[in-house]
Scaffold this motif. Sequence first.
Motif: not given
Length: 188
Positions: A33-43, A61-68, A181-188
């Motif tokens: 659900n978070v991913k879906t919002k962010m795919e649509r440009g959400g913060i 910071a993990e999301l703006i910088g990097r996680f893995k 980790y999940y967002l980094e793997e599925t959104l990028t």
Amino acid sequence: MNNKKIIQYLEESLNVAEKQFDMVDEFIDIAENVKTKMERGGILFFCGNGGSAADSQHLAAELIGRFKKNRKPLKSVALTTDTSIITSNANDVGYDTIFSRQVEALASDSDVLIGISTSGESKSVLNAIMEAKKIGCLTVGFSKEGPNSLNNLVDYSIRVPSNETGVIQQSHITFGQLLCYYLEETLT
């Protein structure tokens, strides 16, 4: 402090860590659900007090910088970082609104707010969640298991099965980092 108390604390930590496996399906539902919002440009906004404020900053910071991995930044804001906004609002309006006023000013219905409160009763976090719901944001709570105000307000929650504050906080950062980790793997 004696060894017995240390061992009891570590046993509680281990017990909760093992129970986290039972929370995976619930976590995946939140993450999707978070991913879906962010795919649509959400913060993705975070808020919390004390150690939960530090977790909010860490996760943003993990999301703006990097996680893995190196990748484009993901839109994320910790509402705990602007001391001028926080202190002026606390002084002029009231501490309980330090996050909700920021949500009112910055968030839209395409965004997500994760409120982190070990007790589930932090007024500043609860007010932010209520404001986010008025706007139409997706709301997620990280708290302890059992009845509490945060669990009752949010759309989704991570409910840590413990009453030991430090152990609950360990689980919050674990699930927060899993979300990164999940967002980094599925959104990028």
